[in-house]
Design an enzyme around this catalytic site. Structure first.
Site, PDB file in Angstrom:
ATOM      1  N   ALA A 192      10.069  -2.113  -5.992  1.00  0.00           N
ATOM      2  CA  ALA A 192       9.050  -2.852  -5.251  1.00  0.00           C
ATOM      3  C   ALA A 192       7.797  -2.933  -6.121  1.00  0.00           C
ATOM      4  O   ALA A 192       7.661  -2.216  -7.113  1.00  0.00           O
ATOM      5  CB  ALA A 192       8.721  -2.170  -3.927  1.00  0.00           C
ATOM      6  N   LYS A 193       6.905  -3.822  -5.755  1.00  0.00           N
ATOM      7  CA  LYS A 193       5.605  -3.904  -6.411  1.00  0.00           C
ATOM      8  C   LYS A 193       4.666  -4.619  -5.468  1.00  0.00           C
ATOM      9  O   LYS A 193       5.070  -5.451  -4.655  1.00  0.00           O
ATOM     10  CB  LYS A 193       5.706  -4.681  -7.728  1.00  0.00           C
ATOM     11  CG  LYS A 193       4.673  -4.259  -8.754  1.00  0.00           C
ATOM     12  CD  LYS A 193       5.027  -2.911  -9.363  1.00  0.00           C
ATOM     13  CE  LYS A 193       4.046  -2.531 -10.458  1.00  0.00           C
ATOM     14  NZ  LYS A 193       4.482  -1.303 -11.165  1.00  0.00           N
ATOM     15  N   GLY A 194       3.390  -4.281  -5.584  1.00  0.00           N
ATOM     16  CA  GLY A 194       2.394  -4.936  -4.752  1.00  0.00           C
ATOM     17  C   GLY A 194       1.129  -5.153  -5.537  1.00  0.00           C
ATOM     18  O   GLY A 194       0.985  -4.688  -6.663  1.00  0.00           O
TER      19      GLY A 194
END
Length: 420
Positions: A107-109
């Site tokens: 994931a990444k944000g």
């Protein structure tokens, strides 16, 4: 297939995946399911500024897959953040976690913002608002956040506190990279840089060069670059070049690592450290050295830079520092340059984040020595498996590393099937 994911960084991730899928002979009908993220969240983050005005910042979170467990990945506050960049970073994190043997998807944000333009109060407001908007989509068994460019332990503490207030209890395990006083783990702050230095040591062994006779250049002197410099110096490696977004220095006789660290800590950057050693940042990557460590941003080694590299080891501490076009050139220079690909080289951070998550879930904490020993064990195991695949299939180091990660996820998806 048309999609919302565009931009040079995402195209780079797609290109890399396509080459690996060809090598693994993955059927074309299965490739989109492996490549495209499970979900992408776009939010608006309004906050009150110190001057009384209201500003709205755009935020994102991309969760690549949940096949092996919850997703895991950093949160980046930077002007360049867009959904394509975030998606690419999430995809790379998937392969990285699988290579390291962690029970995570990637994931990444991020938020599109220049953190240097914010006061501490404004940064806290933005951090809390971002987490507040993400609460319906994250959780200790769904998606666990961590720091990245522009965020740090303090931001993670604000994330954790905001999530906990909405749950009515303290939930340490919702984020990693927290201060030790708030459920963080010893060793997390330095984990990525220390892991880079440890793998450089393994590569030096492979090429038969003693650390005390080796030189290094590091591009980027944030958390990762600075701790890598410190650990390499402890091993005896001489740092001859360093740069950040404000300054660049080069001295073939060696730079004082302790003095660089003290200056950066005091002033927040390398600007003003020296006049005698000042150097052109556009030329630093092509200077002769034994170890070159790009530890800043994506795509700094392109088809123009790759032929000019004069290093023996390229240790990719940043995510995606080498473009696919440059990769083709490096593949032709395989006998000259030993590449430690990014999904292996900088995996120390997510490995120790995994340790932090496990400790938070158990409420049983380890001492630093145990954390570091476990980290080195997992890094050594991943390094060994990559080298074994390189030797077996005669492929590049990047192909071997990515193939291990992609293959694990592909097999897990095939085993679980497609629901409903």
């Amino acid at each position: 297939m048309s999609s919302i994911y565009t931009g040079p960084v995402f195209e780079m991730a797609r290109n890399q995946f396509s080459h690996v899928a060809d090598y693994l002979e993955i059927p074309h009908s299965q490739r989109d399911r492996l490549l495209y993220p499970k979900r992408a969240i776009a939010i608006s983050c309004p906050i009150n500024l110190d001057n009384g005005e209201t500003a709205v910042f755009q935020g994102y979170r991309v969760q690549h897959h949940l096949t092996l467990g919850p997703t895991k990945g950093g949160t980046r506050f930077a002007p360049s953040v867009d959904v394509g960049e975030v998606a690419a970073l999430a995809i790379w994190m998937s392969w990285k976690c699988a290579l390291a043997g962690l029970p995570y998807g990637g994931a990444k944000g991020g938020v599109t913002v220049d953190v240097h333009s914010l006061s501490k109060r404004e940064l806290e407001s933005l951090s809390r608002r971002y987490m507040q908007e993400m609460i319906p989509f994250v959780g200790p068994y769904i998606d666990v956040m961590a720091p990245d460019m522009g965020t740090n332990e303090q931001v993670m503490a604000w994330f954790m506190d905001t999530y906990s207030m909405y749950q009515g209890r303290t939930v340490n395990e919702i984020v990693t990279g927290k201060p030790v006083s708030s459920g963080g783990t010893e060793g997390r702050r330095e984990a990525t840089g220390l892991g880079v230095a440890h793998l450089v040591g393994r590569a030096l062994e492979k090429i038969g060069l003693e650390p005390a006779k080796a030189t290094a250049i590091i591009q980027g002197f944030g958390n990762v670059g600075s701790y890598a410099a410190l650990e390499l110096a402890r091993q005896g490696v001489t740092l001859i070049g360093v740069s950040d977004h404000t300054a660049c220095y080069y001295d073939p006789k060696g730079l004082d690592v302790d003095a660089l660290l003290k200056h950066a800590e005091k002033h927040g950057s390398l600007r003003g450290f020296s006049t005698e050693a000042a150097f052109d940042p556009n030329e630093i990557l092509s200077q002769p050295c034994d170890v070159l460590i790009p530890a800043a941003i994506e795509r700094v080694i392109d088809e123009k830079v790759a032929p000019k590299l004069r290093c023996r080891i390229l240790a990719e501490a940043a995510n995606g520092p080498t473009t696919p076009e440059a990769d083709e050139i490096l593949d032709q220079r395989r006998d000259e340059i030993f590449v430690i690909p990014d999904i292996l080289c900088n995996s120390g951070g997510v490995i120790v984040s995994y340790f932090e998550w496990v400790q938070d879930l158990q409420q049983l904490f380890w001492r630093r020595a145990e954390v570091i020993n476990r980290l080195k064990d997992l890094l050594d195991d991943a390094f060994g498996r990559v080298m074994a695949r390189v030797e077996k299939d005669k492929v590049s180091h990047r192909m071997a590393a990515m193939a291990i990660g992609v293959d694990k996820v592909a097999k897990a998806k095939a085993t679980r099937g497609l629901f409903p």
